[in-house]
Design a protein around this motif. Sequence first.
Motif, PDB file in Angstrom:
ATOM      1  N   VAL A 202      10.365  32.414   6.291  1.00 34.16           N
ATOM      2  CA  VAL A 202      10.561  31.926   4.910  1.00 34.16           C
ATOM      3  C   VAL A 202       9.460  30.947   4.519  1.00 34.16           C
ATOM      4  N   GLY A 203       9.493  30.597   3.232  1.00 32.75           N
ATOM      5  CA  GLY A 203       8.659  29.489   2.746  1.00 32.75           C
ATOM      6  C   GLY A 203       7.176  29.794   2.736  1.00 32.75           C
ATOM      7  N   GLY A 204       6.406  28.771   3.119  1.00 32.65           N
ATOM      8  CA  GLY A 204       4.958  28.818   2.977  1.00 32.65           C
ATOM      9  C   GLY A 204       4.277  29.995   3.671  1.00 32.65           C
ATOM     10  N   ALA A 205       4.806  30.394   4.817  1.00 32.26           N
ATOM     11  CA  ALA A 205       4.147  31.469   5.564  1.00 32.26           C
ATOM     12  C   ALA A 205       4.209  32.787   4.794  1.00 32.26           C
TER      13      ALA A 205
ATOM     14  N   ARG B  64       4.605  33.104   1.503  1.00 33.54           N
ATOM     15  CA  ARG B  64       3.764  32.891   0.326  1.00 33.54           C
ATOM     16  C   ARG B  64       2.285  33.064   0.659  1.00 33.54           C
ATOM     17  N   ASP B  65       1.845  32.371   1.706  1.00 35.02           N
ATOM     18  CA  ASP B  65       0.407  32.368   1.996  1.00 35.02           C
ATOM     19  C   ASP B  65      -0.079  33.711   2.537  1.00 35.02           C
ATOM     20  N   GLU B  66       0.816  34.422   3.236  1.00 31.50           N
ATOM     21  CA  GLU B  66       0.452  35.753   3.701  1.00 31.50           C
ATOM     22  C   GLU B  66       0.190  36.661   2.488  1.00 31.50           C
TER      23      GLU B  66
ATOM     24  N   ARG C 296      18.148  27.186  -3.028  1.00 28.80           N
ATOM     25  CA  ARG C 296      18.012  25.721  -3.033  1.00 28.80           C
ATOM     26  C   ARG C 296      16.553  25.299  -2.894  1.00 28.80           C
ATOM     27  N   ARG C 297      15.662  26.258  -2.819  1.00 29.87           N
ATOM     28  CA  ARG C 297      14.248  25.917  -2.603  1.00 29.87           C
ATOM     29  C   ARG C 297      13.555  25.548  -3.901  1.00 29.87           C
ATOM     30  N   ASP C 298      12.390  24.905  -3.785  1.00 33.48           N
ATOM     31  CA  ASP C 298      11.783  24.315  -4.991  1.00 33.48           C
ATOM     32  C   ASP C 298      11.164  25.352  -5.929  1.00 33.48           C
ATOM     33  N   LEU C 299      10.223  26.131  -5.415  1.00 32.62           N
ATOM     34  CA  LEU C 299       9.481  27.046  -6.286  1.00 32.62           C
ATOM     35  C   LEU C 299       9.774  28.495  -5.924  1.00 32.62           C
TER      36      LEU C 299
ATOM     37  N   LYS D 272       4.866  28.204  10.571  1.00 31.38           N
ATOM     38  CA  LYS D 272       5.870  29.199  10.195  1.00 31.38           C
ATOM     39  C   LYS D 272       7.243  28.557  10.201  1.00 31.38           C
ATOM     40  N   ASP D 273       7.985  28.751   9.124  1.00 23.78           N
ATOM     41  CA  ASP D 273       9.371  28.288   9.058  1.00 23.78           C
ATOM     42  C   ASP D 273      10.278  29.511   9.047  1.00 23.78           C
ATOM     43  N   TRP D 274      11.380  29.381   9.777  1.00 21.50           N
ATOM     44  CA  TRP D 274      12.310  30.508   9.900  1.00 21.50           C
ATOM     45  C   TRP D 274      13.694  30.084   9.428  1.00 21.50           C
TER      46      TRP D 274
ATOM     47  N   ALA E 255      -2.636  21.360  -6.767  1.00 28.73           N
ATOM     48  CA  ALA E 255      -3.941  20.949  -6.227  1.00 28.73           C
ATOM     49  C   ALA E 255      -4.449  21.960  -5.197  1.00 28.73           C
ATOM     50  N   ARG E 256      -3.521  22.585  -4.492  1.00 28.27           N
ATOM     51  CA  ARG E 256      -3.944  23.529  -3.474  1.00 28.27           C
ATOM     52  C   ARG E 256      -4.427  24.852  -4.065  1.00 28.27           C
ATOM     53  N   TYR E 257      -3.732  25.306  -5.113  1.00 29.69           N
ATOM     54  CA  TYR E 257      -4.011  26.648  -5.611  1.00 29.69           C
ATOM     55  C   TYR E 257      -4.691  26.685  -6.979  1.00 29.69           C
TER      56      TYR E 257
ATOM     57  N   GLU F  77      17.274  17.911  -8.892  1.00 28.96           N
ATOM     58  CA  GLU F  77      18.050  17.025  -8.023  1.00 28.96           C
ATOM     59  C   GLU F  77      17.196  16.277  -7.001  1.00 28.96           C
ATOM     60  N   ASP F  78      15.961  16.711  -6.803  1.00 27.56           N
ATOM     61  CA  ASP F  78      15.140  16.090  -5.761  1.00 27.56           C
ATOM     62  C   ASP F  78      13.791  15.638  -6.346  1.00 27.56           C
ATOM     63  N   PRO F  79      13.597  14.322  -6.479  1.00 26.69           N
ATOM     64  CA  PRO F  79      12.367  13.827  -7.100  1.00 26.69           C
ATOM     65  C   PRO F  79      11.100  14.135  -6.306  1.00 26.69           C
TER      66      PRO F  79
ATOM     67  N   LEU G 253       6.253  15.626  -6.747  1.00 27.75           N
ATOM     68  CA  LEU G 253       5.033  15.467  -5.954  1.00 27.75           C
ATOM     69  C   LEU G 253       4.628  16.772  -5.285  1.00 27.75           C
ATOM     70  N   ARG G 254       5.619  17.508  -4.810  1.00 28.05           N
ATOM     71  CA  ARG G 254       5.302  18.778  -4.140  1.00 28.05           C
ATOM     72  C   ARG G 254       4.639  19.763  -5.095  1.00 28.05           C
ATOM     73  N   VAL G 255       5.173  19.869  -6.300  1.00 25.46           N
ATOM     74  CA  VAL G 255       4.594  20.814  -7.268  1.00 25.46           C
ATOM     75  C   VAL G 255       3.161  20.392  -7.602  1.00 25.46           C
ATOM     76  N   ALA G 256       2.947  19.094  -7.795  1.00 29.33           N
ATOM     77  CA  ALA G 256       1.591  18.611  -8.092  1.00 29.33           C
ATOM     78  C   ALA G 256       0.658  18.931  -6.921  1.00 29.33           C
ATOM     79  N   ARG G 257       1.191  18.841  -5.716  1.00 31.91           N
ATOM     80  CA  ARG G 257       0.378  19.132  -4.537  1.00 31.91           C
ATOM     81  C   ARG G 257       0.051  20.625  -4.429  1.00 31.91           C
ATOM     82  N   PHE G 258       1.037  21.464  -4.706  1.00 24.88           N
ATOM     83  CA  PHE G 258       0.745  22.909  -4.686  1.00 24.88           C
ATOM     84  C   PHE G 258      -0.246  23.265  -5.792  1.00 24.88           C
TER      85      PHE G 258
HETATM   86  P1  ATP Z   1       2.954  24.173   3.575  1.00 22.60           P
HETATM   87  O1  ATP Z   1       1.957  25.273   3.569  1.00 22.60           O
HETATM   88  O2  ATP Z   1       2.431  22.904   3.004  1.00 22.60           O
HETATM   89  O3  ATP Z   1       3.662  24.000   4.888  1.00 22.60           O
HETATM   90  P2  ATP Z   1       5.517  25.066   2.686  1.00 22.60           P
HETATM   91  O4  ATP Z   1       5.926  25.768   1.438  1.00 22.60           O
HETATM   92  O5  ATP Z   1       5.736  25.805   3.960  1.00 22.60           O
HETATM   93  O6  ATP Z   1       4.022  24.643   2.483  1.00 22.60           O
HETATM   94  P3  ATP Z   1       7.147  23.011   3.827  1.00 22.60           P
HETATM   95  O7  ATP Z   1       7.171  21.574   3.483  1.00 22.60           O
HETATM   96  O8  ATP Z   1       6.699  23.436   5.169  1.00 22.60           O
HETATM   97  O9  ATP Z   1       6.278  23.705   2.698  1.00 22.60           O
HETATM   98  O10 ATP Z   1       8.605  23.554   3.546  1.00 22.60           O
HETATM   99  C1  ATP Z   1       9.005  24.882   3.879  1.00 22.60           C
HETATM  100  C2  ATP Z   1       9.853  25.455   2.761  1.00 22.60           C
HETATM  101  O11 ATP Z   1      11.031  24.673   2.588  1.00 22.60           O
HETATM  102  C3  ATP Z   1       9.183  25.483   1.387  1.00 22.60           C
HETATM  103  O12 ATP Z   1       8.401  26.644   1.207  1.00 22.60           O
HETATM  104  C4  ATP Z   1      10.369  25.443   0.469  1.00 22.60           C
HETATM  105  O13 ATP Z   1      10.963  26.724   0.368  1.00 22.60           O
HETATM  106  C5  ATP Z   1      11.347  24.550   1.214  1.00 22.60           C
HETATM  107  N1  ATP Z   1      11.256  23.135   0.829  1.00 22.60           N
HETATM  108  C6  ATP Z   1      10.641  22.143   1.500  1.00 22.60           C
HETATM  109  N2  ATP Z   1      10.816  20.957   0.893  1.00 22.60           N
HETATM  110  C7  ATP Z   1      11.567  21.198  -0.190  1.00 22.60           C
HETATM  111  C8  ATP Z   1      12.119  20.385  -1.222  1.00 22.60           C
HETATM  112  N3  ATP Z   1      11.891  19.068  -1.266  1.00 22.60           N
HETATM  113  N4  ATP Z   1      12.886  20.995  -2.156  1.00 22.60           N
HETATM  114  C9  ATP Z   1      13.114  22.318  -2.110  1.00 22.60           C
HETATM  115  N5  ATP Z   1      12.636  23.131  -1.189  1.00 22.60           N
HETATM  116  C10 ATP Z   1      11.882  22.598  -0.226  1.00 22.60           C
END
Ligand code: ATP
Length: 369
Positions: free
Chosen positions: A6-9, A11-13, A90-93, A22-24, A143-145, A130-132, A136-141
């Motif tokens: 899940v998550g960044g892995a 997306r980036d792939e 529940r994830r951000d983007l 890698k997050d699972w 900046a990345r992309y 719900e999560d401030p 910052l995370r969106v601004a950081r992404f």
């Molecule tokens: P990176 O390449 O920086 O690791 P990432 O998307 O994998 O980017 P992580 O911080 O490793 O970011 O978090 C893994 C995943 O967990 C995210 O892709 C997102 O789905 C979820 N996540 C992490 N933090 C939050 C948050 N504050 N609110 C919602 N979802 C979050």
Amino acid sequence: MQIYLVGGAVRDELLNYPVYDKDWVVVGATPEEMIKNGYRPVGSDFPVFIHPKTGEEYALARTERKSGKGYSGFQYHASPDVTLEEDLSRRDLTINAMAKSSSGELIDPYGGQNDLATKQLRHVSPAFSEDPLRVLRVARFAARYAHLGFTVAAPTLKLMQAIASTDELSHLTKERIWQEMERALSERSPLTFFNVLEQANALEQLFPPFTTLVNNDKAQQIAAQFTDTTETKVRFAALCYVCFHTLSEAQTKLDQFCRDLRTQNQTRELAIHTLIAHPQLQCWSSLSAENKLALIKQLDLLRRPERLPPLQASTRLLSDTNTNAGELLANLCEELKGINPKALMNDGYKGAALGEEIAKRQIAICELF
Ligand code: ATP
Ligand code: MG
């Protein structure tokens, strides 16, 4: 149990971007089953486990409920009946809310692929607010992309503005704020981080001195010179110079800013040393030998030679001309280190006379640079 990447892995792939971690997510399992299978729990009350061989994070699928302020004010509900879709919701983007099964099937309930194609950073659900930390995370992404053409979707920016209009940002810890800023500085387009925060009306609250960076030509000129190997602390120091050098009491304010943010000592020192050294390096050839020596002593460069390379890098970023003052400073330090007090003592110098002789020789060397 089913296990998904899940998550960044994911997306980036899909972006053909390098995948670093890698997050699972694990659906249909209990903590006891995880432990039985050899996974190590991260904490006692958090449903995250470490794979015994790869060291990667495996989280039990969970839902969450807001129960307090800030990004830690959540109650988690992890149980074998939480579905993958619930966990992803529940994830951000949307681009962070996709999963890949062990057979390679992509699960994308919230339109992440479409937002990758149209280059939108878009929230998954209204629970985004719900999560401030997400501001910052969106601004950081961003900046990345940014160089790929990604922008923050208009409705998401609205939610970020809504968060910034409450007191939620003030509940983020300084460490967490700095952690996000430090990561953002290391991204491809660091200034985008500050621009997006400004658009979200969050910059003034989070980093007041850094409002200067928005639409700032000098900052853009500096950031345009960043390469993959420009260290984060060097980037920070050069940008701090833009924000602080016109302020009165710049040094004390920069020092306070860095202490408030809880930056590493090295990072704070380099920012301050850059503020001190850059104006002097700019007019190096017209500095007196005494001034040159005083600068070296003020920055303790003879005893702390490791300070020189990052200082050369930060001041080079700031310099409009192709000056070699940084190199001269480094060469001068090298020469000064050649003065050997032991040899002088063998020649009969001692006490105050020894000190005077060293100072005389130091000045004589400074005259040559
Ligand atoms: P990176 O390449 O920086 O690791 P990432 O998307 O994998 O980017 P992580 O911080 O490793 O970011 O978090 C893994 C995943 O967990 C995210 O892709 C997102 O789905 C979820 N996540 C992490 N933090 C939050 C948050 N504050 N609110 C919602 N979802 C979050
Ligand atoms: Mg990750």
